[in-house]
Design a protein around this motif. Sequence first.
Motif, PDB file in Angstrom:
ATOM      1  N   HIS A   1       0.865  -1.182   0.000  1.00  0.00           N
ATOM      2  CA  HIS A   1       0.000   0.000   0.000  1.00  0.00           C
ATOM      3  C   HIS A   1       0.895   1.224   0.000  1.00  0.00           C
ATOM      4  O   HIS A   1       1.733   1.386   0.886  1.00  0.00           O
ATOM      5  N   THR A   2       0.757   2.066  -1.016  1.00  0.00           N
ATOM      6  CA  THR A   2       1.500   3.330  -1.045  1.00  0.00           C
ATOM      7  C   THR A   2       0.523   4.481  -0.887  1.00  0.00           C
ATOM      8  O   THR A   2      -0.537   4.514  -1.519  1.00  0.00           O
ATOM      9  N   THR A   3       0.866   5.403  -0.006  1.00  0.00           N
ATOM     10  CA  THR A   3      -0.059   6.456   0.381  1.00  0.00           C
ATOM     11  C   THR A   3       0.720   7.711   0.733  1.00  0.00           C
ATOM     12  O   THR A   3       1.931   7.789   0.523  1.00  0.00           O
ATOM     13  N   SER A   4       0.008   8.697   1.265  1.00  0.00           N
ATOM     14  CA  SER A   4       0.676   9.925   1.700  1.00  0.00           C
ATOM     15  C   SER A   4       0.354  10.164   3.176  1.00  0.00           C
ATOM     16  O   SER A   4      -0.079   9.243   3.866  1.00  0.00           O
ATOM     17  N   SER A   5       0.532  11.405   3.636  1.00  0.00           N
ATOM     18  CA  SER A   5       0.462  11.725   5.056  1.00  0.00           C
ATOM     19  C   SER A   5      -0.741  11.082   5.758  1.00  0.00           C
ATOM     20  O   SER A   5      -1.897  11.385   5.436  1.00  0.00           O
ATOM     21  N   LEU A   6      -0.461  10.210   6.710  1.00  0.00           N
ATOM     22  CA  LEU A   6      -1.539   9.526   7.437  1.00  0.00           C
ATOM     23  C   LEU A   6      -2.208  10.438   8.456  1.00  0.00           C
ATOM     24  O   LEU A   6      -3.109  10.015   9.175  1.00  0.00           O
TER      25      LEU A   6
ATOM     26  N   TYR B   1      -6.161   9.588   3.521  1.00  0.00           N
ATOM     27  CA  TYR B   1      -5.120   8.565   3.481  1.00  0.00           C
ATOM     28  C   TYR B   1      -5.194   7.643   4.692  1.00  0.00           C
ATOM     29  O   TYR B   1      -4.996   6.429   4.568  1.00  0.00           O
ATOM     30  N   ALA B   2      -5.498   8.204   5.851  1.00  0.00           N
ATOM     31  CA  ALA B   2      -5.607   7.390   7.064  1.00  0.00           C
ATOM     32  C   ALA B   2      -6.736   6.376   6.936  1.00  0.00           C
ATOM     33  O   ALA B   2      -6.582   5.208   7.316  1.00  0.00           O
ATOM     34  N   GLN B   3      -7.865   6.801   6.397  1.00  0.00           N
ATOM     35  CA  GLN B   3      -9.020   5.905   6.296  1.00  0.00           C
ATOM     36  C   GLN B   3      -8.810   4.827   5.221  1.00  0.00           C
ATOM     37  O   GLN B   3      -9.211   3.678   5.400  1.00  0.00           O
ATOM     38  N   ARG B   4      -8.168   5.186   4.117  1.00  0.00           N
ATOM     39  CA  ARG B   4      -7.879   4.175   3.094  1.00  0.00           C
ATOM     40  C   ARG B   4      -6.907   3.129   3.648  1.00  0.00           C
ATOM     41  O   ARG B   4      -7.044   1.932   3.378  1.00  0.00           O
ATOM     42  N   TYR B   5      -5.941   3.594   4.404  1.00  0.00           N
ATOM     43  CA  TYR B   5      -4.968   2.699   5.034  1.00  0.00           C
ATOM     44  C   TYR B   5      -5.662   1.757   6.020  1.00  0.00           C
ATOM     45  O   TYR B   5      -5.392   0.554   6.056  1.00  0.00           O
ATOM     46  N   LYS B   6      -6.601   2.293   6.809  1.00  0.00           N
ATOM     47  CA  LYS B   6      -7.338   1.458   7.757  1.00  0.00           C
ATOM     48  C   LYS B   6      -8.176   0.413   7.027  1.00  0.00           C
ATOM     49  O   LYS B   6      -8.314  -0.732   7.492  1.00  0.00           O
TER      50      LYS B   6
ATOM     51  N   THR C   1      -2.740   5.091  -3.589  1.00  0.00           N
ATOM     52  CA  THR C   1      -3.764   6.040  -3.175  1.00  0.00           C
ATOM     53  C   THR C   1      -4.080   7.081  -4.237  1.00  0.00           C
ATOM     54  O   THR C   1      -4.884   7.974  -4.007  1.00  0.00           O
ATOM     55  N   ASN C   2      -3.420   6.995  -5.403  1.00  0.00           N
ATOM     56  CA  ASN C   2      -3.838   7.833  -6.535  1.00  0.00           C
ATOM     57  C   ASN C   2      -3.429   7.174  -7.852  1.00  0.00           C
ATOM     58  O   ASN C   2      -2.599   6.267  -7.888  1.00  0.00           O
TER      59      ASN C   2
END
Length: 344
Positions: free
Chosen positions: A186-191, A196-201, A249-250
């Motif tokens: 999973h690659t994302t940005s600022s949690l 980004y936090a919710q997609r990570y969760k 995430t994008n």
Amino acid sequence: MYKEITIYDLARELNLSAATISRALKDHPAINKNTKKRIVEKAEELGYRSNNFASNLRRQKSHTIGVIVHELNSNFITSVLAGIEKVTTIANYDLIIGHSSELAGKEVANANNFFHKRVDGLIAALAFDTENMDHYEPFFERNIPVVFFDRVEEDSKGTKVIIDNFKAGYEATQHLIDQGCKRIIHTTSSLKRNVYAQRYKGYLAALKDNHIPFDESLLFVNDLKKESCIAFANQVAAMQPLPDGIFTTNDLTASLCIQVFKEKGIRVPEDIAVVGFNNDTISIIIEPKLTTVNYPGMDIGEVAATHLIKQLQGANGTNNTNSIVLKSELIIRESSLKKDKVQK
């Protein structure tokens, strides 16, 4: 009822002439620095707003709405702005757009500028590093409606227009698992940011529900700029063993990954299945076409603007704290399909 503070109020409070007040607030060099400091501090204390729309003073309306976005080079943001403009044009409101460039300091400056420009309402998405919401307090104190979209503080004042990012993250990850993927990056940005936090969760929850242990080495956090995305793709391509799935995430990150992988002889989706987010135009240009989450930017903009206009017209009151959750959808294309046929 709230009364607008004028330079005459400041002059009376400080026992100075209105002309001196006016010059000081315009940073005129003829005004003593200490006097200027006193005037500026008193203006901030009393909540004075400089009058940039004098012709509308008697109505205390500018028929202008401020919009703060975190970036401009984004299909999603362009779609949101189109949705906002569609609604505000019909309602005879002009737009002023501010760009934070993902910097909290610029976001604060934009908010202060719009306040002093006497915007009737504000629509905003937060920058990466915005932690303090104090710069929106002057709007709330004056009952100036504020609607946040996409990047929001979920417990803050103001209406929030969002999607269910947890659900979207879960469904994207579950789709990869359904394709047989077990080592999913999973690659994302600022949690710190809700999106980004919710997609990570959601990603974590899907792993847990399928009894796949979370591997911290498969989580990558960066600024989502082109250079960072290319560096990430090269880093993944060099991993041993190679991961079998990526949820980004994008869509820019996902598309750059596909491009780099192809150059290195890594097959998508056979070797690595890839899922993006936003349903940007690039998702149907890249080959193979990209599986992604449709994030309805136009709808987000229309809903945000509609609720702001209703608050300005008194239909919903001002500064509601409710969240409006719009529907997103996983669009399955070739980039992730190890097993199934493409959805039509």
